[in-house]
Design a protein around this motif. Sequence first.
Motif, PDB file in Angstrom:
ATOM      1  N   VAL A   6      65.605 124.052  99.384  1.00 29.80           N
ATOM      2  CA  VAL A   6      66.925 123.472  99.127  1.00 29.80           C
ATOM      3  C   VAL A   6      66.818 122.078  98.534  1.00 29.80           C
ATOM      4  O   VAL A   6      66.037 121.243  99.013  1.00 29.80           O
ATOM      5  N   GLU A   8      69.297 118.913  98.248  1.00 26.63           N
ATOM      6  CA  GLU A   8      70.555 118.451  98.854  1.00 26.63           C
ATOM      7  C   GLU A   8      71.034 117.189  98.138  1.00 26.63           C
ATOM      8  O   GLU A   8      70.396 116.138  98.227  1.00 26.63           O
ATOM      9  N   PHE A  16      75.107 118.976 105.579  1.00 25.05           N
ATOM     10  CA  PHE A  16      74.617 120.222 104.974  1.00 25.05           C
ATOM     11  C   PHE A  16      73.248 120.582 105.551  1.00 25.05           C
ATOM     12  O   PHE A  16      72.988 121.741 105.896  1.00 25.05           O
ATOM     13  N   VAL A  76      72.632 122.301  97.027  1.00 26.07           N
ATOM     14  CA  VAL A  76      73.818 122.134  97.872  1.00 26.07           C
ATOM     15  C   VAL A  76      74.340 120.708  97.763  1.00 26.07           C
ATOM     16  O   VAL A  76      73.593 119.781  97.418  1.00 26.07           O
ATOM     17  N   PHE A 122      75.621 125.983  96.624  1.00 23.82           N
ATOM     18  CA  PHE A 122      76.476 125.956  97.817  1.00 23.82           C
ATOM     19  C   PHE A 122      77.122 124.576  97.828  1.00 23.82           C
ATOM     20  O   PHE A 122      76.484 123.587  98.160  1.00 23.82           O
ATOM     21  N   GLU A 124      80.756 121.884  98.242  1.00 29.78           N
ATOM     22  CA  GLU A 124      81.957 121.654  99.065  1.00 29.78           C
ATOM     23  C   GLU A 124      82.790 120.542  98.459  1.00 29.78           C
ATOM     24  O   GLU A 124      82.251 119.601  97.868  1.00 29.78           O
ATOM     25  N   LEU A 177      80.242 129.109  96.413  1.00 35.33           N
ATOM     26  CA  LEU A 177      78.906 129.697  96.380  1.00 35.33           C
ATOM     27  C   LEU A 177      78.652 130.206  94.972  1.00 35.33           C
ATOM     28  O   LEU A 177      79.478 130.947  94.415  1.00 35.33           O
ATOM     29  N   VAL A 395      79.088 125.194 107.554  1.00 29.78           N
ATOM     30  CA  VAL A 395      77.874 125.306 106.723  1.00 29.78           C
ATOM     31  C   VAL A 395      76.884 126.285 107.352  1.00 29.78           C
ATOM     32  O   VAL A 395      76.300 127.130 106.663  1.00 29.78           O
ATOM     33  N   GLY A 399      75.731 129.545 105.500  1.00 24.96           N
ATOM     34  CA  GLY A 399      74.297 129.591 105.186  1.00 24.96           C
ATOM     35  C   GLY A 399      73.636 130.840 105.731  1.00 24.96           C
ATOM     36  O   GLY A 399      72.808 131.474 105.062  1.00 24.96           O
TER      37      GLY A 399
END
Length: 410
Positions: A6, A8, A16, A76, A122, A124, A177, A395, A399
């Motif tokens: 991931v 971030e 997250f 994300v 992913f 938000e 997503l 989350v 996830g």
Amino acid sequence: MKKLKVIELFAGVGGFRLGLEQTGAYEIVWSNQWEPSTKTQHASMVYEARFGAKNHSNTSIEDVLTDQIPDADILVGGFPCQDYSVATTLQNSKGLLGKKGVLWWSIHRILSEKKHPPKYLFLENVDRLLKSPAAQRGRDFAVMLQSLDDLGYAVEWRVINAADYGMPQRRRRVFLLGYHKTSGVYNGLQDSDPKEWLGASGTVASAFPVGALIELQKTFTLGQDLVRLSEQFNIGEKLSPFQNTGICINGQVFTAKTHAQFDGKRTLLGDVLAHGQVPPEFYITPEDLEKWAYLKGAKKEVRTAKSGFSYNYSEGRMQFPDALDKPSRTIITGEGGKSPSRFKHVVQTSKGLRRLIPLELERLNMFPDHHTYLAGISDAKRAFFMGNALVVGVVERLGKSLCEKIIKNP
């Protein structure tokens, strides 16, 4: 299955990361947090204190070169809600360049420049994204969807209110997503009936069930030219065409209104209260009580602007104190500090009326107790973090559902 790697972005204090790591299926290989309006990078300090400084960047993402960011399976982030209009013609080599300082285009730049872009996204944001700006309802979201479509991603979205699914805070956010066309989930979505995917079998519906009734269904095609889309999308219409749920694949949008379906245990504001020692400054003094009551109360009064113009002002009553037998209202960034306010939470306890302490605000976002506690970080700053944060439980569930979809659609 190996853990999914991931990246971030806009990491804040790590909401997250907490949610994804709690599933046991994800590994953060690089993170970035930069607060442009402050010299001391408080959120990044907390992030490093909790997760370590390794592979963490505290530089504006606009200044980070794409080749400095490692390859990953998923990107994300809770990116800022800004004006996503396309400012240039399509004559430049990249196809488009958004305005500097609009951080959506930093995500776009990373995805477009990566030789091996992440297969999954992913993201938000506040639910206002679906209907902004006021003059062209839904344009910003349309630009996002089309630009991701151009990069080979299908997108699924849903506005989720955490309290609708038993979590302790009424916090509505839109979760997106993205599935790259080289991924198995993209193929699974492409082969599915949109209504079935959004109502039952999709990634979001598997984590957060909705009732069978899907209202206000609409299907339409986005324009191919981002500049024209930016200038002309939905002009003259009062409402955004985007409902609280939808998908976009191959430029085709299917969107509808859904309703949460949940009959499990609900967590209430009273459930998160700390019953230990609360510092005296959190209690409302008798001399301040009248000011608090006025700010929380209903108003109909004539006010005068600085220009001298007089106008009628009115607003409804806020519950005062806050109800302990319901999920809490949304935490905002101005939650901290002693000064009376219409929007800060106030609870009635056996020792009197008081504001919420940082520990309780952390619990409302489902963070671990004392996650933001660090020497040199004020209680007001800790409240600011939680006003900016997301509900970790949302989350975690999304996830987990995404991981299950990836396993089923290799």
